[in-house]
Design a protein around this motif. Sequence first.
Motif, PDB file in Angstrom:
ATOM      1  N   VAL A 106       5.251   7.536  -0.551  1.00  0.00           N
ATOM      2  CA  VAL A 106       4.774   8.792  -1.382  1.00  0.00           C
ATOM      3  C   VAL A 106       4.966   9.934  -0.577  1.00  0.00           C
ATOM      4  O   VAL A 106       4.489  10.014   0.454  1.00  0.00           O
ATOM      5  CB  VAL A 106       3.504   8.633  -1.935  1.00  0.00           C
ATOM      6  CG1 VAL A 106       3.020   9.853  -2.796  1.00  0.00           C
ATOM      7  CG2 VAL A 106       3.181   7.376  -2.567  1.00  0.00           C
ATOM      8  N   CYS A 149       0.826  -1.191  -0.075  1.00  0.00           N
ATOM      9  CA  CYS A 149       0.019   0.024   0.174  1.00  0.00           C
ATOM     10  C   CYS A 149       0.834   1.197  -0.133  1.00  0.00           C
ATOM     11  O   CYS A 149       2.155   1.076   0.447  1.00  0.00           O
ATOM     12  CB  CYS A 149      -0.803   0.043   1.274  1.00  0.00           C
ATOM     13  SG  CYS A 149      -0.191   0.566   2.848  1.00  0.00           S
ATOM     14  N   ASN A 150       0.225   2.383  -0.316  1.00  0.00           N
ATOM     15  CA  ASN A 150       1.154   3.591  -0.289  1.00  0.00           C
ATOM     16  C   ASN A 150       1.016   4.256   1.300  1.00  0.00           C
ATOM     17  O   ASN A 150      -0.082   3.970   1.895  1.00  0.00           O
ATOM     18  CB  ASN A 150       0.478   4.627  -1.212  1.00  0.00           C
ATOM     19  CG  ASN A 150       0.344   4.641  -2.741  1.00  0.00           C
ATOM     20  OD1 ASN A 150       1.346   3.885  -3.119  1.00  0.00           O
ATOM     21  ND2 ASN A 150      -0.548   4.634  -3.417  1.00  0.00           N
ATOM     22  N   ARG A 159      -1.998  -1.507  -6.109  1.00  0.00           N
ATOM     23  CA  ARG A 159      -1.861  -0.352  -5.278  1.00  0.00           C
ATOM     24  C   ARG A 159      -0.251  -0.092  -5.661  1.00  0.00           C
ATOM     25  O   ARG A 159       0.597  -0.838  -5.356  1.00  0.00           O
ATOM     26  CB  ARG A 159      -1.907  -0.558  -3.718  1.00  0.00           C
ATOM     27  CG  ARG A 159      -3.321  -0.504  -3.362  1.00  0.00           C
ATOM     28  CD  ARG A 159      -3.530  -0.748  -1.836  1.00  0.00           C
ATOM     29  NE  ARG A 159      -3.157  -2.131  -1.660  1.00  0.00           N
ATOM     30  CZ  ARG A 159      -3.292  -2.288  -0.343  1.00  0.00           C
ATOM     31  NH1 ARG A 159      -3.879  -1.806   0.645  1.00  0.00           N
ATOM     32  NH2 ARG A 159      -2.932  -3.680  -0.089  1.00  0.00           N
ATOM     33  N   GLY A 160       0.066   1.231  -5.920  1.00  0.00           N
ATOM     34  CA  GLY A 160       1.556   1.636  -6.201  1.00  0.00           C
ATOM     35  C   GLY A 160       1.877   1.472  -7.653  1.00  0.00           C
ATOM     36  O   GLY A 160       3.094   1.859  -8.048  1.00  0.00           O
TER      37      GLY A 160
END
Length: 366
Positions: free
Chosen positions: A167, A137-138, A290-291
Motif C-alpha cells: 500500500v 497483511c498490508n 486484511r487487504g
Amino acid sequence: MDTVIMERALVVGTGLIGTSAALAMKARGVSVYLRDAAPGMARIAASLGAGTDQPPKERVDLAVVAVPPALVPDVLVALQAEGVARHHTDVASVKAGPQQDAIALACDTVSYVGGHPMAGSERSGPLAARADLFEGCNWVLTPTPDTDTETLNTTLELVAMCGAVPVVMEAAAHDRAVGLVSHAPHVVASLVAALLDQAEERTVSLAGSGVRDLTRIAAADPMLWVDILSANALVVADLLEELSAGMDDAVAGLRAVAATDEDKRSSGARVVETLLRRGQSGRARISGKRGTGPVQYETVTVVIGDQPGELARLFTDASDAGVNIEDVYLEHSAGRPTGLVQLSVVQDLADVLVAVLRSRGWKQRP
C-alpha cells in the motif's frame, strides 16, 4: 513491476519484525545477512535459520532497517556511508519524523523508501519471529518524491516474498492512519489493563474472552511502545483527546441512566445506545480479511471436550460442511473438562455449519 531478482539482503535489527522478514526472504532463496547492536540477538536469529551473522563479502541488493523509529535516520545514513547496499528500506511503525530527520542528515533519498508492515505480536524478539508473520497483511510504503524506481521495485519484491499486500501512502497520512488503527488503541488497551492491576484477584479471575481480547496488546514490551508513541505523540494525543470527549458523553449518559427521573433515564439510554451503535458500525468496517473490503461474519460457538483430537475433528466436520473457517478463538482453562471454540464464518453459511455440527453431535452455545 519491472523484473527484480533479489539475491542478497542485509537486515539490521533482529527483533520480531526484522527476523521474520529475514526468515521469509531466506525461505525464498535470498542470502540474508544479520546485524544487531546486540550481537547475541543476531546470533539467535541466525540459529533460527534467518541468515548469517557474518558480514556480507559483497554489496547486497537491499538493506532492511528494523530498529526503533528514533534510530532509523542515523542507521540509514551510516549504512549509506558504508556503501553496503544498493537500496534501503525500513520497517518502523512511524514514517514522517524519521523520513524528515533522515533528509536533514543528508540521507540519499533516491535509494531509500520507507516501509511499515502492518503486523506484529504482543511478543517481541527473534524467538517470536515467524516466516509467515506478514502473510496477507498490508505493508505500507512511503516513497520520497525522488525515490528511484529500482529502489521501489526491490522493496516491492521484499513485500511479495513476505506474502504481504503493498500500500503506497504519503508519510504523514500513514502516521495519522496508524495513530487511529494501532497506536491510540494500544494506549486504550493499556488503560483498561491498568484497571485490572489494582483489582482483587477474585475479580480478575472472572475475566473472559472479551476483556482478554481487548487487553491482549497491552502485554507488549512497554519500552518498545514508548519509542513508537514518542515518534507519533501529537497524532496519538489528538486521537485520545477526541476519545476523551466520547468518554465524557458516555459517563454522562450512564449517570443519567441511573437517575430517578424517567426523562433523564430515557435520555441517558439514548446516548448510550447511540455510542454502542456507532461502535458496532465502526467495527463492521474492519470485519473483512486484511487487504479486502468488509465482509459480514457470524460467530458459531461450540462446546468442545478436553480430549485429544477433538479440535481436529471439529475442523474436519466444518470442512465436510463446505464452510471455510475465517477465524477461530479457543477459550479453555487448564483443568476444566470442556472449553468453547468460537468459529467465525461468512454470515450466509452460519446456519449450514450449525446444522451439520448438530447432526454430528456438537453442542452450540448462543
